[in-house]
Write a protein that holds these residues in place. Structure first.
Motif, PDB file in Angstrom:
ATOM      1  N   ASP A   1      32.598  52.341  39.361  1.00 17.57           N
ATOM      2  CA  ASP A   1      33.089  51.002  39.109  1.00 17.57           C
ATOM      3  C   ASP A   1      32.066  49.976  39.587  1.00 17.57           C
ATOM      4  OD1 ASP A   1      34.486  48.685  38.924  1.00 17.57           O
ATOM      5  OD2 ASP A   1      36.325  49.502  39.769  1.00 17.57           O
TER       6      ASP A   1
ATOM      7  N   MET B   1      33.616  46.234  42.800  1.00 13.24           N
ATOM      8  CA  MET B   1      34.482  46.793  43.829  1.00 13.24           C
ATOM      9  C   MET B   1      35.803  46.052  43.940  1.00 13.24           C
ATOM     10  SD  MET B   1      31.998  47.938  46.867  1.00 13.24           S
ATOM     11  CE  MET B   1      31.626  46.282  47.383  1.00 13.24           C
ATOM     12  N   TYR B   2      35.792  44.765  43.547  1.00 10.37           N
ATOM     13  CA  TYR B   2      37.014  43.975  43.713  1.00 10.37           C
ATOM     14  C   TYR B   2      38.058  44.278  42.651  1.00 10.37           C
ATOM     15  CZ  TYR B   2      32.968  41.515  41.896  1.00 10.37           C
ATOM     16  OH  TYR B   2      31.775  41.219  41.319  1.00 10.37           O
TER      17      TYR B   2
ATOM     18  N   ARG C   1      34.220  28.958  34.101  1.00  8.20           N
ATOM     19  CA  ARG C   1      34.718  28.258  35.294  1.00  8.20           C
ATOM     20  C   ARG C   1      34.421  26.771  35.245  1.00  8.20           C
ATOM     21  NH1 ARG C   1      33.014  32.801  38.912  1.00  8.20           N
ATOM     22  NH2 ARG C   1      30.980  31.822  38.995  1.00  8.20           N
TER      23      ARG C   1
ATOM     24  N   ILE D   1      32.266  28.629  45.752  1.00  9.46           N
ATOM     25  CA  ILE D   1      31.974  29.457  44.577  1.00  9.46           C
ATOM     26  C   ILE D   1      30.518  29.902  44.589  1.00  9.46           C
ATOM     27  CG2 ILE D   1      31.758  29.382  42.056  1.00  9.46           C
ATOM     28  CD1 ILE D   1      34.264  27.477  42.173  1.00  9.46           C
TER      29      ILE D   1
ATOM     30  N   LYS E   1      29.948  32.628  47.088  1.00 11.58           N
ATOM     31  CA  LYS E   1      30.453  33.906  46.586  1.00 11.58           C
ATOM     32  C   LYS E   1      29.433  34.571  45.669  1.00 11.58           C
ATOM     33  CE  LYS E   1      35.441  34.387  46.431  1.00 11.58           C
ATOM     34  NZ  LYS E   1      36.616  34.039  45.673  1.00 11.58           N
TER      35      LYS E   1
ATOM     36  N   ARG F   1      26.954  38.408  45.989  1.00 10.86           N
ATOM     37  CA  ARG F   1      27.086  39.557  45.077  1.00 10.86           C
ATOM     38  C   ARG F   1      26.014  40.626  45.219  1.00 10.86           C
ATOM     39  NH1 ARG F   1      29.422  36.494  40.097  1.00 10.86           N
ATOM     40  NH2 ARG F   1      31.571  36.475  40.777  1.00 10.86           N
TER      41      ARG F   1
ATOM     42  N   ASP G   1      26.900  43.383  47.491  1.00 15.55           N
ATOM     43  CA  ASP G   1      27.815  44.368  46.907  1.00 15.55           C
ATOM     44  C   ASP G   1      27.014  45.412  46.152  1.00 15.55           C
ATOM     45  OD1 ASP G   1      30.000  43.128  47.844  1.00 15.55           O
ATOM     46  OD2 ASP G   1      30.753  42.395  45.921  1.00 15.55           O
TER      47      ASP G   1
ATOM     48  N   ILE H   1      25.328  47.783  48.453  1.00 14.52           N
ATOM     49  CA  ILE H   1      26.273  48.766  48.996  1.00 14.52           C
ATOM     50  C   ILE H   1      26.567  49.827  47.944  1.00 14.52           C
ATOM     51  CG2 ILE H   1      28.658  49.087  49.780  1.00 14.52           C
ATOM     52  CD1 ILE H   1      28.439  46.184  50.942  1.00 14.52           C
ATOM     53  N   LEU H   2      26.790  49.349  46.730  1.00 15.98           N
ATOM     54  CA  LEU H   2      27.102  50.276  45.644  1.00 15.98           C
ATOM     55  C   LEU H   2      25.948  51.234  45.377  1.00 15.98           C
ATOM     56  CD1 LEU H   2      29.006  47.963  43.185  1.00 15.98           C
ATOM     57  CD2 LEU H   2      29.884  50.052  44.227  1.00 15.98           C
TER      58      LEU H   2
ATOM     59  N   ARG I   1      26.651  59.675  46.613  1.00 15.92           N
ATOM     60  CA  ARG I   1      27.500  60.343  45.644  1.00 15.92           C
ATOM     61  C   ARG I   1      26.723  61.385  44.855  1.00 15.92           C
ATOM     62  NH1 ARG I   1      32.561  59.448  43.758  1.00 15.92           N
ATOM     63  NH2 ARG I   1      32.622  59.999  41.571  1.00 15.92           N
TER      64      ARG I   1
END
Lengths: 166, 263
Positions: free
Chosen positions: A100, A103-104, A146, B3, B6, B10, B13, B16-17, B24
């Motif tokens: 995925d 993650m959210y 947005r 915003i 945020k 990203r 994230d 981390i992935l 994995r």
């Protein structure tokens, strides 16, 4: 063996979709020779910028379907926060866990072997009506959705007219 | 401002992935069900002096062998089912084996009562039906569990049996999930039905109840105590003339993972 089970399941789903087609959706194999590639036609939901559009997408099924989900790609690509520039659809139901990119999405509906083509297509229709602007499949579209809804709607409407040959 | 912030976060994230992806890939290169071995390799995973190292040592004093299961989120179901099929072979001809087979065969009806369409679920049952057959051998079993499609289809079927058990006996389970999920159905569609989603105590209890088998989990957690065991016995046990003579399925738990042990 796996391919045979996948084929049986796809034929069952095709029959079911033909007999009980949900509103605004049709889908089926492009050719009788290959049940692993389908074409889906989706009507844009009303009261959205996609209204009146008829969008074509290709669904490609893995040989271990339904253990793994299919992929789905709009041809031509559609301007939408959750659709990549090449047309690939990025929503949680099309992702196996651990595969995925967002993650959210943990709270949203995800793929499992008891999901179906019909559920995917219904999720895609809701995705068209309510984009998830936290998923960055198309960052430009997410930002515009947005911050400049009018411009976003204008681009989409131009695409809708294109699909109608206007 | 928020915003923008945020959006800037990203890439982390993504990082981390990416890291998770590397791990994995490493896990996915391991066999689905490994060979039965001693505890040397497991012991080598931990530094001496580490609490896990100490507990593996304690375990190796009590257990005779270890069988590694692939770390893909399906390990609990895969480990349990392999241990179950193996026990069926070792206890062939016993009343226990007969009753377990009946439970497994009956599970198809239970799925229907829980609202699953047999046209879909019977396809998932087939490989398990073959694996519990009396004519099976340990060679065939190992071979079947090593084939992705067969092995994963068995996992998929057991996930649905777990889901059906939760749904049909929701009064037993609801209290344990309602703090994290609004309904049993929501829990099932997020934590049970999707492949690759890890299992918790509630899944183990549901499996034990659905199949009527006793599951003993060697608990290799990070707590600063001696190795302990969780014995999970079914609330609706199999009807046996001599319930004391039934086998126990032994699993090894480490945070996020299950393997098989032989005690």
């Amino acid at each position: 063996m796996s391919r045979a089970t996948a084929l049986k399941r796809l034929m069952t789903e095709y029959r079911e979709l033909t007999v009980n087609a949900p509103d605004g959706i049709t889908a089926g194999p492009i050719s009788e020779d290959n049940f692993f590639v389908w074409e889906a036609l989706i009507c844009g939901p009303s009261d959205t910028a996609y209204e009146n559009g008829i969008f074509t997408a290709t669904m490609t099924f893995p040989t271990d379907y339904p253990l793994s989900p299919p992929t789905m790609k709009f041809t031509p690509p559609l301007f939408h926060p959750n659709i990549y520039a090449d047309g690939r659809v990025c929503i949680s139901i099309l992702h196996a866990p651990g595969d995925d990119p967002n993650m959210y999405e943990l709270a949203s509906e995800r793929w499992s072997p008891v999901q179906s083509v019909e559920k995917i297509l219904l999720s895609v229709v809701s995705m068209l009506a309510e984009p998830n602007d936290e998923s960055g499949a198309n960052i430009e579209a997410s930002k515009m959705w947005r911050s400049d809804r009018e411009k976003f709607n204008a681009i989409v409407r131009a695409q809708v007219n294109q699909t109608l040959g206007l | 401002m928020d915003i923008e912030k945020k959006a800037d976060e990203r890439p982390s994230d993504t990082e981390i992935l990416a890291y998770e992806k590397t791990l994995r890939a490493e896990f996915l290169a391991a066999p689905l069900v490994g060979a039965s071995t001693g505890f040397g390799a497991l012991l080598a995973e931990f530094h001496e002096g580490n609490i896990f190292h100490k507990k593996v040592q304690q375990l190796s004093g009590k257990a005779v062998a270890f069988r590694a299961i692939r770390k893909d989120g399906n390990c609990f179901y895969r480990a349990l089912c392999f241990a179950l099929c193996e026990a069926l072979l070792n206890f062939q001809g016993t009343e226990w084996a007969k009753r377990v087979r009946e439970r497994v065969l009956d599970s198809r009806k239970i799925l229907i009562s829980a609202g699953y369409d047999p046209i879909i679920t019977d396809d998932f049952f087939e490989p398990l039906g073959e694996a519990i057959a009396e004519t099976y051998s340990i060679e065939k079993l190992t071979e079947a569990f090593e084939k992705d499609y067969i092995s994963d289809t068995i996992v998929c079927y057991l996930r649905l049996v777990t889901a059906a058990e939760l749904k049909l006996n929701r009064d037993l389970y609801e209290a344990f999930i309602l703090d994290s999920h609004p309904t049993i159905e929501d829990f099932i569609s997020h934590q049970v039905e999707p492949m690759g989603i890890e299992s918790d105590q509630i899944h183990i209890v549901a499996m034990s109840n659905a199949l009527g088998v006793t599951i003993n989990v060697a608990n290799l957690d990070g707590s600063d105590a001696d190795l302990n065991f969780h014995d999970i016995t079914p609330m609706m046990p199999l009807e046996l003339e001599n319930p004391k003579s039934q086998p126990v399925l032994n699993l090894l738990y480490r945070p996020g993972h299950y393997d098989i042990v032989y005690l």
